[in-house]
Design an enzyme around this catalytic site. Structure first.
Site, PDB file in Angstrom:
ATOM      1  N   ASN A 173     -10.889  84.319 -48.797  1.00 36.04           N
ATOM      2  CA  ASN A 173     -11.300  83.480 -47.680  1.00 36.04           C
ATOM      3  C   ASN A 173     -11.417  84.260 -46.381  1.00 36.04           C
ATOM      4  OD1 ASN A 173     -11.831  80.532 -47.790  1.00 36.04           O
ATOM      5  ND2 ASN A 173     -10.084  80.609 -49.175  1.00 36.04           N
TER       6      ASN A 173
ATOM      7  N   ASN B 247      -7.922  75.407 -56.833  1.00 36.22           N
ATOM      8  CA  ASN B 247      -8.748  74.554 -55.984  1.00 36.22           C
ATOM      9  C   ASN B 247      -9.281  73.307 -56.687  1.00 36.22           C
ATOM     10  OD1 ASN B 247     -10.915  75.269 -57.585  1.00 36.22           O
ATOM     11  ND2 ASN B 247     -11.597  76.902 -56.221  1.00 36.22           N
TER      12      ASN B 247
ATOM     13  N   CYS C 154      -4.228  74.433 -46.446  1.00 36.01           N
ATOM     14  CA  CYS C 154      -4.960  75.112 -47.522  1.00 36.01           C
ATOM     15  C   CYS C 154      -6.176  75.735 -46.836  1.00 36.01           C
ATOM     16  CB  CYS C 154      -5.326  74.146 -48.641  1.00 36.01           C
ATOM     17  SG  CYS C 154      -5.990  72.557 -48.109  1.00 36.01           S
TER      18      CYS C 154
END
Lengths: 756, 670
Positions: free
Chosen positions: B353, B378, B440
């Site tokens: 990410n 996820n 998250c």
């Protein structure tokens, strides 16, 4: 991580009773403890050897901490006596009077491992002299795990205690060395009260009564009361009416159909040890045909037979499977626990234990269908006639007869089918560790209890006894005090008890029965054996059943086969002879060709179950288990009770049970208040009573918050209120392996994906 | 104990109608709850395997004493009529067999006769299929008892034509793949006009948004005595938590959703943060979801704070204001000099990410912060897992390899990881007295799961019937869990990768907790199942749309009915009779696979073999009833004794009349 007790739980942290010391701390002290402690010995108990100080590791963490004390081996148990002031035993509600939490009855020892530095080795007896491990790990048959360190006591003591334990726990011995005999010589066990009692089936009346109760019409055989007919047969037993005296002695009892139970329709369940049939010798075959005809004559000239060894696992399979299964619960430390948690489902399936339970239940349902739906006599057989036959016959009776779901009824059932039925408890447990009996060791009785537990968890309110009762019963098999589990059959029991009697005048040795629960538990603890959810038959029910008994019973039973319609009764009488021939011969010849083709196919079983399931459930009628995958579960209480990491603090079934008990207490209080009112209508003292009624149960409910899922076996008082947190490194390993490329995708990925 | 049990029967035998004995036929919970024609139609529904499941859930759980009484008392029955009438699919009971039961506002759109339902459990059955704008309703009278199947259109994920040559020529098959773990199949002749028409109508109304139609919730015209929209008042809830206090303030800066369009209007933020600083923080957090307070410990003042990921990016960007912001959160709790950041993601994913301009709080830039990754996969992984699970449980159960096939779906494994993560968070607050920040990526999926589970463990209020509703309204609905996107309400794009059963997974976790602590929750299993059914049904406005802003724009509160209106109008049905208030006890569920179980009464409920026959609760309800009855007797005796006139015999006559209709308090407080 988990052992950091200090920070635990803020307000919930209580002072722990056991103080922990690390090995380093003790080494720094000048002198190790010198004094040796002894446990309170039972009558006839003798200490063989002891060592001090020994460190007992605490089970609930992987650090090397523990408690110091004395390790002893007696003729009854391996015992550890802590140097610490004992936890006040009064707070322990569920205390076994024979052995405490740090005692292992010799027969309860399953495996002993030696810890040599970092290696763990299974000890199998036949020791090397002068060598002993620094650590003894004992796995118990009731699934406790003990770890003792021998490094702190004198070398000689350590060697002695290790060899003593190994000798007395693992090496062959004779039956008379079993503690039960010295115990019984030194105690006078009171006669069990005869009023409301477990039927032991060691006397004529019990058999007569049970046959009368089920309205069976068979022949009670008394000729074997001193084992004149056969050493293998029980003292008393019941056979079909058409079995002659000559038939009784023909094959030492093999092939003889033994009555188990009669269905209200008149058909009955029989079991037998199968006869080896051979091409050359016609005699056994003719005999078997005769016996089958005799069974068929019991009711409507039909019989179905089932050779259990065709479809069910062998006793060796059972032993093998259980050996794998139990390993998942014999956990040495926390790391091992969380490691095995990863593989839980696949391990569970690979060992096949749950599948064996399912197979047994399924077979029992098949037999139930024959009896209930087709009203056919059933004869189950296997080589011994006393292993899976006992499992299946007792399960069938539990499913069909609510009497056996009461506490006394269940105990009578075990007596009838297992103890009198000649299940070889001694050989199956092989607690004498005889080399030649290793093959015959198998937890068949436990398999039965497992099946009962499945029924219990699916239909709780149908049983008067509790889950705890079943767990305790499964433990008691390994307490070498009770005559119940010590012998192979009736004659074995009678012979040994007569031979061991101190004097011939006093008759055979009086060995307590396991059903005399006061030997192990006091009254309060025994309260936990009853199921507060039990739906007792109401008076109304009972009277209803009595008044229109025949009608009611038909309601209970499922649509029965064609030839059982009452209107055709006359027809049967007239043409009985010809019909008898047709039916009888057909069935038997079919059996001779292919043994189990006669039995209902799988689809029929499913239909039978679904028809039953569609009806309103009657806890006092027939019960069938659901056998679909998710319905067969692991007996959590029995298997997980000692593992600290899986205790649900404040949860578990006890939370529900205590709520029910609380309500029952309140109802009781209200009723007695009503009674009081009835007596003293004019006086008004209500207030005082009301307050009492309110306070007592509230305490009960409050306490359930502090109990754990392993209640009543472990009290959680000295545990910190810290959650068990799985090790996360393992998780990530697991996850990345599993998730593949999906895992690396963005949560709100824009590329569309086909969902199949 | 023995005496008590006999007493149970004692009252029953005194008066047949008041309390039938336990194994009595009439006592089956099936005859409860619903008022009018009881007998004949009662059997109809339960015998059809896929009939109204609410009905059998009721059998399973909610056989309340009061409703038992309702079925015997005429006046109470008429009172129940209203609720019974409004009670959704149970309404089926009150109409003639050939009539389709409708909820207010529902209209029939198409009817087709001679349609075959290919029941995977009981075989082929022919009957009449009706399509309304809310549901699909199939009834067959060809068997001994009427066979009814009904499917909410909202539950349909996709419609597919299937080949059904085995059922004759010119026959077309239709499979409805549903979100609620079933896929009913129908077969019909292609020559019939009405049959072809119904499929068209179905396709249109199953996906209203794709066909420019409104969601059914906007047409539903039921009126309930209780207004569920009043259940959650953020101000009141924050007040209950002791907020605002000197460290935390309730800010209205997002009043028009101008700061963050997926957050609620009211936010709790540190008092000492200045407006310009805040602006920097807003810019530094993904989708402007800044760290805000979710829960505060009443004693230690340790807080659960939720947010999205910081926009660190590949170059390890820093934001002084964000660092200070977290420092302020830590300072608000005097008990600890640490702040724990729980990143729900797998650490490897969090790193990936970073390349996409996201990231996590580096321990070297954020002083006194300890960063933990909870390693939760996820939404795509979860969707795939549930899809596999459906294959395993519908229509048939793999018996021989049950454990390994369940294992392969990993569903329970993910439940375990979630629970383990939530336990770590709760423990950090409770034992460590340390504040936590949970995020998250965007902070609306795993974050909501974790914070709400941790709050459920820590705060007994959320374990009550009302409290749990507040928890959902707050942590899930107001904080912008994208219900519309994750569920796909009224949308025919079944392959949309935004769909994921995250909320189902959360409710499953809650169910696992209720299994482990059977007395700690005021609500029962039916409550959880009902929530999940209306997650899909589009009957209520509660779970519609993605954010508070969207809901306001659509005027959901004025134009639709809240699910809580329905629930709270008949709370007895959803109450756990075993409930004991655990007060401030923290519940730590065991995140061990050994203690997790597949929720068969939800996932496998369509399989008739998996239906339990008699709830254990039944026994307790009887006991509760008995207690109430006895209490009343005692009181009556009291009164009569006081008036010194009454004789005992006359009083017992009174007590045996079935006039009791008030509710027993179903729980006690310790």
């Amino acid at each position: 991580m988990l052992s950091s007790l200090g920070s635990g739980g803020g307000k919930t942290a209580k002072p722990s009773f056991v103080s922990y010391v690390t090995p380093e701390e003790i080494k720094s002290e000048k002198e190790p403890y010198k004094k040796e402690n002894q446990p309170d010995l039972l009558p006839g108990e003798v200490v063989f050897c002891s060592a001090c100080p020994v460190l007992k590791y605490s089970q609930d963490d992987m650090s090397q901490r523990g408690v110091f004390g004395t390790l002893l081996c007696t003729n009854f148990r391996v015992s550890f006596v802590s140097d610490e002031v004992q936890v006040e035993e009064t707070c322990k509600l569920f205390k076994n009077k024979l052995y405490g939490e740090n005692d292992i009855p010799l027969a309860c020892v399953d495996n002993i491992y030696g810890g040599y530095e970092d290696k763990k080795k299974l000890i199998t007896g036949g020791l090397l002299k002068n060598k002993y491990p620094s650590k003894i790990i004992v796995h118990c048959k009731d699934l406790r795990v003990f770890q003792f360190s021998l490094t702190y006591s004198k070398e000689e003591d350590a060697k002695k205690i290790f060899q003593g334990i190994v000798h007395h726990c693992l090496e062959p011995k004779s039956l008379r060395c079993v503690y039960a005999f010295s115990y019984c010589e030194n105690t006078t066990s009171p006669e069990m009260q005869r009023k409301e009692r477990t039927m032991l089936f060691d006397c004529l009346e019990d058999w007569t009564q049970d046959m009368k109760r089920t309205k069976g019409n068979c022949r009670l055989v008394t000729e074997n009361s001193s084992f004149e007919l056969s050493q293998k047969l029980p003292q008393f037993f019941i056979v079909p009416l058409n079995v002659t005296d000559e038939d009784l002695v023909k094959f030492q009892g093999n092939g003889l159909p033994m009555w188990c139970w009669s269905h209200h329709s008149g058909c009955a369940l029989f079991k037998t040890a199968s006869l080896p049939l051979s091409q050359e010798d016609n005699v056994p075959q003719t005999y078997m045909e005769k016996m089958l005809t005799a069974v068929a004559h019991n009711h409507l000239y039909s019989v179905k037979t089932e050779d259990l060894s065709d479809t069910l696992p062998t006793i060796q399979d059972i032993q093998l499977s259980y050996n794998k299964f139990k390993q998942f619960f014999l956990i040495d430390n926390t790391t091992e626990f969380w490691m095995s948690d990863m593989k839980w489902f696949s391990s569970l399936e690979n060992c096949g234990w749950l599948d064996m339970i399912r197979q047994c239940l399924l077979k029992a349902v098949e037999v139930v269908e024959c009896l209930e739906k087709e009203n056919t006599n059933v004869l189950i057989m296997e080589e011994s006639g006393s292993d899976l036959c006992c499992v299946i016959s007792s399960l069938v009776q539990l499913m069909l007869d609510p009497h056996y779901r009461t506490l006394l009824g269940f105990q009578s059932l075990v007596q009838k089918e297992w103890v009198a039925g000649g299940h070889a408890f001694l050989d199956r447990s092989n607690q004498l560790h005889l080399k030649e009996k290793v093959e015959s060791q198998s937890p068949v009785f436990l398999l039965f209890l497992e099946c009962v537990w499945q029924l219990h968890q699916q239909h709780g309110p149908a049983f008067q006894f509790s889950e705890t009762y079943l767990t305790v019963l499964s433990d008691s098999v390994h307490v070498p005090v009770f005559a119940t589990f010590l012998f192979n059959n009736d004659s074995h029991r009678a012979n040994v008890l007569r031979a061991e009697s101190p004097s011939s005048q006093r008759g055979p040795l009086n060995c307590p029965s396991v059903w005399d629960w006061s030997v192990q538990f006091d009254c309060r603890a025994q309260d936990l054996f009853t199921n507060p959810l039990y739906a007792q038959k109401t008076k109304q029910d009972r009277s209803q059943r009595k008044s229109h008994r025949p009608k009611h019973q038909r309601q209970l039973s499922l649509p029965s086969s064609a030839f059982k319609t009452p209107t055709k009764k006359g027809f049967f009488k007239d043409e009985a002879d010809s019909l008898k021939k047709i039916l009888g011969v057909k069935r038997i010849s079919r059996w001779m060709l292919s043994p189990s083709s006669d039995f209902p196919p799988m689809s029929s079983i499913k239909e039978f179950y679904e028809t039953w399931q569609a009806k309103p459930l009657d806890y006092h009628g027939m019960l069938l288990p659901c056998l679909d995958g998710p319905s067969i579960r692991v007996w959590m209480q029995r298997y997980l009770r000692w593992i600290h990491d899986v205790q649900i603090l404040g949860g578990g079934p006890v939370a529900v049970l205590s709520k029910v008990s609380e309500l029952l207490a309140e109802v009781q209080e209200l009723r007695s208040e009503l009674d009081r009112h009835a007596r003293t209508v004019t006086s008004n003292h209500r207030g005082a009573i009301r307050t009492r009624a309110k306070t007592a149960p509230e305490n009960l409910a409050r306490s359930s918050v502090r109990l754990s899922s392993s209640f009543p076996f472990v009290t959680s008082r000295n545990w910190s209120f810290k959650p068990a947190i799985p090790t996360s490194m393992l998780q990530s390993l697991m996850m990345s392996e599993v998730a593949g490329d999906l895992a690396s995708r963005e949560d709100d990925g824009s590329e569309p994906e086909t969902v199949v | 104990r023995k005496m008590e049990k006999q007493s149970v029967g004692g009252v029953g035998s005194g008066d047949g109608s008041a309390l039938p004995g336990v194994p009595n036929r009439n006592n089956k919970p099936r005859a409860l709850a619903i008022s009018i024609p009881r007998q004949a139609s009662g059997d109809a529904e339960t015998d059809s395997p896929t009939g109204s499941h609410v009905e059998w859930c009721k059998q399973l759980i909610a056989a309340t004493i009061s409703s038992q009484m309702l079925s015997v008392t005429p006046d109470a029955a008429s009172r129940d009529c209203k609720v019974g009438h409004t009670a959704l699919r149970e309404g089926t009971k009150q109409v003639q067999m050939d009539e389709v039961p409708l909820v207010p506002g529902e209209t029939v759109k198409a009817v087709a006769k001679d349609v075959m339902y290919i029941c995977p459990f009981t075989g082929l059955v022919t009957g009449t299929l009706t399509c309304t704008d809310y549901k699909l309703y199939f009834i067959s009278l060809e068997r001994d008892s009427p066979f009814i199947l009904d499917v909410n259109l909202g539950a349909i994920s996709r419609l597919e034509t299937i080949s059904v040559q085995s059922h004759g020529e010119n026959t077309q098959g239709l499979e409805m793949v549903c979100k609620d773990m079933r896929s009913p199949r129908f077969a019909y002749k292609t020559e019939g006009a009405s049959q072809t028409e119904i499929v068209e109508v179905l396709t249109k109304h199953a996906f209203p948004l794709s066909n420019d139609l409104p969601l059914f919730a906007f047409q539903y015209k039921e009126e309930f005595p209780v207004d569920g929209w009043k259940v959650y008042d953020p101000m009141a809830e924050y007040k209950r938590l002791g907020l605002p206090n000197e460290s935390w303030t309730i800010s209205k800066m997002n009043g028009m959703y101008e700061v963050c369009d997926t957050y609620p209007a009211l936010l709790v933020i540190p008092t000492s943060i200045k407006e310009d600083e805040l602006k920097r923080v807003v810019a530094f957090r993904a989708r402007h979801r800044i760290p805000v307070l979710s829960w505060i410990h009443p004693e230690s003042q340790a807080t659960i704070v939720r947010s999205s990921q910081p926009l660190v990016g590949p170059s390890d960007r820093r934001c002084k204001e964000d660092e200070r912001y977290l420092q302020t959160i830590m300072d608000a709790n005097a008990q600890s000099h640490k702040l724990a950041v729980f990143d729900a993601r797998q650490s490897s994913v969090a790193d990936t990410n970073k390349a996409k301009d996201g990231g996590y709080e580096s321990e070297s830039f954020y002083p006194n912060v300890e960063l933990n990754f909870l390693e939760i996969p996820n939404i795509h992984v979860m969707r795939e897992s549930l899809r596999k699970l459906k294959e395993v449980v519908y229509p048939t159960i793999n018996e021989a390899h049950w454990h390994s096939v369940v294992d392969l779906t990993h569903w329970l494994e993910y439940i375990r990881v979630l629970l383990a993560g939530a336990v770590r968070i709760a423990d950090k607050l409770e034992s460590g007295k340390t504040s936590v920040v949970v995020h998250c990526s965007d902070g609306w999926d795993r974050t909501a799961q974790l914070t709400s589970l941790a709050m459920l463990m820590l705060d007994g209020h959320y374990r009550t019937l009302r409290g749990f509703q507040v928890l959902l309204e707050k942590e899930w609905i107001s904080f912008g869990h994208k219900f519309a996107a994750r569920v796909g309400h009224g949308d025919n794009n079944h392959a949309n990768s935004e769909r994921s059963p995250l909320f189902v997974q959360f409710i499953d976790c809650v169910w696992q907790m209720t299994r482990q602590f059977p007395a700690a929750f005021e609500f029962n299993e039916l409550f959880l199942i009902t929530i999940l059914d209306h997650l899909y049904s589009c009957l209520f406005g509660t779970f519609l749309y993605n954010s508070e802003q969207e809901r306001n724009a659509m005027e959901v509160q004025t134009k639709t009915v809240s699910l809580w209106s329905y629930i709270n109008s008949q709370p007895d049905d959803f109450t756990n009779p075993f409930y004991v208030d655990y007060e401030h006890h923290v519940l730590y569920p065991l995140a061990s696979i050994r203690h997790l179980e597949l929720w068969t009464s939800y996932y496998v409920r369509w399989n008739p073999r998996m239906r339990p026959q008699m709830p254990v609760h039944q026994n307790l309800k009887e006991l509760l009833f008995l207690r109430a009855e006895l209490e009343r007797k005692v009181e009556e005796l009291q009164r009569e004794a006081a008036s010194s006139r009454g004789s005992l015999s006359s009083s017992s006559e009174h007590t045996s009349s079935p006039s009791y209709s008030g509710g027993t308090p179903l729980h006690t407080t310790v």
